[in-house]
Write a protein that holds these residues in place. Structure first.
Motif, mmCIF file in Angstrom:
data_model
loop_
_atom_site.group_PDB
_atom_site.id
_atom_site.type_symbol
_atom_site.label_atom_id
_atom_site.label_comp_id
_atom_site.label_asym_id
_atom_site.label_seq_id
_atom_site.Cartn_x
_atom_site.Cartn_y
_atom_site.Cartn_z
ATOM 1 N N UNK A 85 0.846 -1.197 0.000
ATOM 2 C CA UNK A 85 0.000 0.000 0.000
ATOM 3 C C UNK A 85 0.875 1.238 0.000
ATOM 4 N N UNK A 86 0.500 2.219 -0.795
ATOM 5 C CA UNK A 86 1.094 3.545 -0.707
ATOM 6 C C UNK A 86 0.028 4.459 -0.124
ATOM 7 N N UNK A 87 0.288 4.944 1.083
ATOM 8 C CA UNK A 87 -0.770 5.543 1.885
ATOM 9 C C UNK A 87 -0.378 6.919 2.424
ATOM 10 N N UNK A 88 -1.162 7.960 2.111
ATOM 11 C CA UNK A 88 -0.953 9.254 2.782
ATOM 12 C C UNK A 88 -1.304 9.125 4.262
ATOM 13 N N UNK A 89 -0.536 9.777 5.109
ATOM 14 C CA UNK A 89 -0.761 9.704 6.551
ATOM 15 C C UNK A 89 -0.627 11.095 7.153
ATOM 16 N N UNK A 90 -1.168 11.248 8.358
ATOM 17 C CA UNK A 90 -1.027 12.505 9.087
ATOM 18 C C UNK A 90 -0.189 12.276 10.333
ATOM 19 N N UNK A 91 0.176 13.372 10.978
ATOM 20 C CA UNK A 91 0.925 13.270 12.223
ATOM 21 C C UNK A 91 0.057 12.632 13.307
ATOM 22 N N UNK A 127 1.576 -9.614 8.530
ATOM 23 C CA UNK A 127 2.865 -9.258 9.118
ATOM 24 C C UNK A 127 3.480 -8.123 8.294
ATOM 25 N N UNK A 128 3.639 -6.971 8.911
ATOM 26 C CA UNK A 128 4.251 -5.839 8.224
ATOM 27 C C UNK A 128 5.744 -6.087 8.112
ATOM 28 N N UNK A 129 6.243 -6.089 6.878
ATOM 29 C CA UNK A 129 7.638 -6.443 6.615
ATOM 30 C C UNK A 129 8.511 -5.230 6.302
ATOM 31 N N UNK A 130 7.877 -4.112 5.998
ATOM 32 C CA UNK A 130 8.674 -2.931 5.683
ATOM 33 C C UNK A 130 7.807 -1.699 5.524
ATOM 34 N N UNK A 131 8.354 -0.553 5.911
ATOM 35 C CA UNK A 131 7.677 0.731 5.763
ATOM 36 C C UNK A 131 8.708 1.724 5.231
ATOM 37 N N UNK A 132 8.373 2.394 4.163
ATOM 38 C CA UNK A 132 9.292 3.373 3.585
ATOM 39 C C UNK A 132 8.605 4.696 3.348
ATOM 40 N N UNK A 133 9.330 5.793 3.554
ATOM 41 C CA UNK A 133 8.783 7.137 3.384
ATOM 42 C C UNK A 133 8.923 7.594 1.935
ATOM 43 N N UNK A 134 7.831 8.121 1.381
ATOM 44 C CA UNK A 134 7.813 8.621 0.005
ATOM 45 C C UNK A 134 7.422 10.098 -0.044
ATOM 46 N N UNK A 135 7.525 10.791 1.077
ATOM 47 C CA UNK A 135 6.984 12.147 1.162
ATOM 48 C C UNK A 135 7.580 13.087 0.106
ATOM 49 N N UNK A 136 8.898 13.129 0.014
ATOM 50 C CA UNK A 136 9.523 14.038 -0.949
ATOM 51 C C UNK A 136 9.245 13.617 -2.394
ATOM 52 N N UNK A 137 9.230 12.298 -2.621
ATOM 53 C CA UNK A 137 8.932 11.802 -3.964
ATOM 54 C C UNK A 137 7.504 12.158 -4.381
ATOM 55 N N UNK A 138 6.579 12.062 -3.403
ATOM 56 C CA UNK A 138 5.185 12.374 -3.709
ATOM 57 C C UNK A 138 5.008 13.861 -3.983
ATOM 58 N N UNK A 149 3.589 18.345 7.062
ATOM 59 C CA UNK A 149 2.271 18.276 7.703
ATOM 60 C C UNK A 149 1.579 16.956 7.396
ATOM 61 N N UNK A 150 1.823 16.419 6.209
ATOM 62 C CA UNK A 150 1.346 15.084 5.882
ATOM 63 C C UNK A 150 2.523 14.293 5.316
ATOM 64 N N UNK A 151 2.395 12.987 5.342
ATOM 65 C CA UNK A 151 3.419 12.137 4.771
ATOM 66 C C UNK A 151 2.793 11.125 3.835
ATOM 67 N N UNK A 152 3.625 10.422 3.098
ATOM 68 C CA UNK A 152 3.180 9.304 2.265
ATOM 69 C C UNK A 152 4.148 8.160 2.531
#
Length: 422
Positions: A289-295, A333-344, A389-392
Motif C-alpha cells: 500500500x502507498x498511503x498518505x498519513x497525518x501526524x 505481518x508488516x515487513x517494511x515501511x518506507x517514506x515517500x513524502x519528498x517523492x510524492x 504536515x502530511x506524509x506518504x
C-alpha cells in the motif's frame, strides 16, 4: 493604484482570514487587486485578484479556508503568478485549521461596515457545484469522474496515479515508469500470478504488470469510464484475458486467493476492511500500500477543502502507527515501511505543471471549476508534503503460510515457485 477598493479590502481580508491571530502579523504577505483595478500589498508578492464582490461575501459567511476555496473554485477569486508561492504565503499566517476563525464583536462591526460600503453584504452564496453537499460522504466517483482526456493531460500519457520514483528519473514519465516497475519487483510477481489492484485508476499498474510480468489482474475502479478505458487498452494490447476491471465494491473481488494485493495513491485503499484483505490473500501472499498519513495525536474531523471537494468525510488521513497496527491486528505481518513524502511532493508538482501548461484544454474538458479544484488540491498537497504536515508511506505486508513463512506463495504456477503442487 494605491487608492480604491483594494485599500479598504486588504485590512478586511486580514481580519476574516486571520481572526484574532492577526496581531502576530503586520499584513498579509500577498498583494490584493480588486475588481475596480486598484491594488495594494508588497510589490512582487503573489497576487490574489478579487474579481467579484461575491468572493468577499463568501469570506464574510465562511471566514478562513472554506470561504477562500469557494471563491477560488467559483472563479470569483484568482491567483496570479506562482500558485505554490501564493498558497504557501497564506498558509504561513493562517490558523492551522483545527479551530474556526474567531472574530471579536468589534471586528464583526468593522467588517460589516466596510462590506456595506463595498456592496458585498447579502445572503450566503450557494457553494460551487463541485462541492460535495454537507453531510454527504461523496459519490463513488468523487473528483475522479471526468473525461480520460483530462487525466491524460494532467497525469501524463500512461495516466499513472501513483507516486513517481525520481531518484534517477529525468521527467514525470520516466519517474512513473520506474515507480510501476519498482512495485512489481517488490511484490515478487511471477507469470500467472493473481493480483488484486485496490485502486486501479486508469490501469497503468495493471496493464504494465500484465504485459511485462504475465500476471492476471483484477482492478477495482471508481467510474465506468475508468473501466471502459482499461478494457479498451487491454484489448488493444492483447491483454483482455489478463486484465479485468471491476466495480469499486470489494465484494466484486470474489473469494481470491490472490498472490498479491496492491493499493496505490490515496486514502481509499484502507477504507477497505483489513480483515477482508487478509482473507483474499493466499498464504505467503504480499500486500503493498502507498498511503498518505497525518501526524499522530488528537484529530477532530471537520469539513475542509479536501473532504468537501476531493475525498469524503470518512476519507480523513490517519497516523502511520494506527494503519500498521490495523494490518497487524488483521493477521498480516508488516515487513517494511518506507517514506515517500519528498517523492510524492515532486510528483504532485509535476502534475500541477502539466495542468497549468495545458490549462485551456483541461478547463474545457473537465470544466473550469473542476480544473481549479485539481490545481488547488495538487498545490496544497505538495506544500503539505514538503512541510511535513502530511506524509506518504509505502507499507509492505505478508500473510504468512501455514508454517509461518513469509516468502513462499502457494498460488500460481508451481514450476515458477519451485514447489511440487499448490
Amino acid at each position: 493604484m494605491p487608492d480604491g477598493v483594494a485599500s479598504r479590502l486588504a485590512p478586511l481580508l486580514t481580519k476574516i482570514m486571520l481572526g484574532e491571530d492577526r496581531d502576530a502579523v503586520v499584513e498579509l504577505p500577498i498583494r490584493v487587486r480588486a475588481w475596480d483595478g486598484s491594488s495594494v500589498g508588497p510589490a512582487g508578492a503573489p497576487t490574489f485578484v478579487v474579481r467579484h464582490r461575491r468572493a468577499l461575501r463568501r469570506l464574510l459567511w465562511k471566514p478562513g479556508e472554506m470561504g477562500l476555496v469557494r471563491a477560488y473554485v467559483a472563479g470569483e477569486l484568482d491567483i496570479e503568478g506562482d500558485v505554490f508561492a501564493a498558497l504557501g504565503a497564506v498558509q504561513r499566517v493562517m490558523r492551522s485549521g483545527d479551530r474556526p476563525i474567531v472574530l471579536s464583536s468589534d471586528d464583526k462591526r468593522d467588517i460589516v461596515k466596510t462590506a456595506v460600503t463595498l456592496g458585498a453584504v447579502g445572503p450566503e452564496p450557494k457553494p460551487p457545484p463541485e462541492e460535495f453537499p454537507s453531510g454527504r460522504h461523496g459519490d463513488a466517483a468523487g473528483p475522479l469522474g471526468g473525461p480520460a482526456e483530462f487525466f491524460a493531460r494532467m497525469l501524463g500519457p500512461e495516466m499513472a496515479h501513483g507516486t513517481g520514483r525520481w531518484d534517477q528519473a529525468v521527467d514525470l514519465e520516466d519517474a512513473q515508469r520506474a515507480a510501476v516497475e519498482s512495485v512489481t519487483l517488490r511484490l515478487d510477481l511471477f507469470r500467472g500470478a493473481r493480483v488484486l489492484d485496490l485502486n486501479a485508476g486508469w490501469g497503468a499498474f495493471a496493464l504494465h504488470a500484465a504485459e511485462q510480468h504475465g500476471v492476471r489482474v483484477i482492478g477495482l475502479v471508481r467510474t465506468g469510464e475508468q473501466g471502459d478505458h482499461i478494457r479498451a487498452r487491454a484489448e488493444a494490447a492483447g491483454l483482455a484475458d489478463r486484465v479485468e476491471p471491476r466495480s469499486w465494491d470489494l465484494a466484486t473481488a470474489g473469494d481470491g486467493p490472490y498472490d498479491a494485493i496492491v493499493g496505490l495513491s490515496g486514502v481509499e485503499a484502507l477504507e477497505r476492511s483489513t480483515e477482508r484483505l487478509y482473507e483474499l490473500l493466499a498464504p505467503g501472499g504480499r500486500l503493498l500500500l502507498q498511503q498518505p498519513v497525518r501526524r499522530p495525536g488528537p484529530h477532530r474531523v471537520r469539513r475542509t477543502f479536501t473532504t468537501s471537494y476531493m475525498f469524503p468525510e470518512d476519507g480523513e488521513l490517519r497516523p502511520l502507527g494506527e494503519i500498521v497496527g490495523e494490518l497487524e491486528d488483521a493477521g498480516l505481518e508488516v515487513r517494511g515501511v518506507g517514506a515517500l513524502r519528498e517523492q510524492h511532493a515532486r510528483t504532485l508538482r509535476a502534475w500541477a505543471a502539466n495542468l497549468q501548461r495545458r490549462w485551456t484544454e483541461c478547463a474545457e474538458l473537465a470544466g473550469p471549476g473542476r480544473a481549479r479544484v485539481w490545481l488547488l488540491y495538487l498545490a496544497a498537497s505538495a506544500l503539505a508534503c514538503e512541510s511535513g504536515r502530511i506524509g506518504v508511506h509505502e507499507i509492505c505486508a505478508v500473510r504468512r503460510d501455514r508454517d509461518g513463512r513469509a516468502g513462499v506463495t502457494l498460488v500460481g504456477e508451481p514450476a515458477v515457485q519451485g514447489a511440487a503442487s499448490s
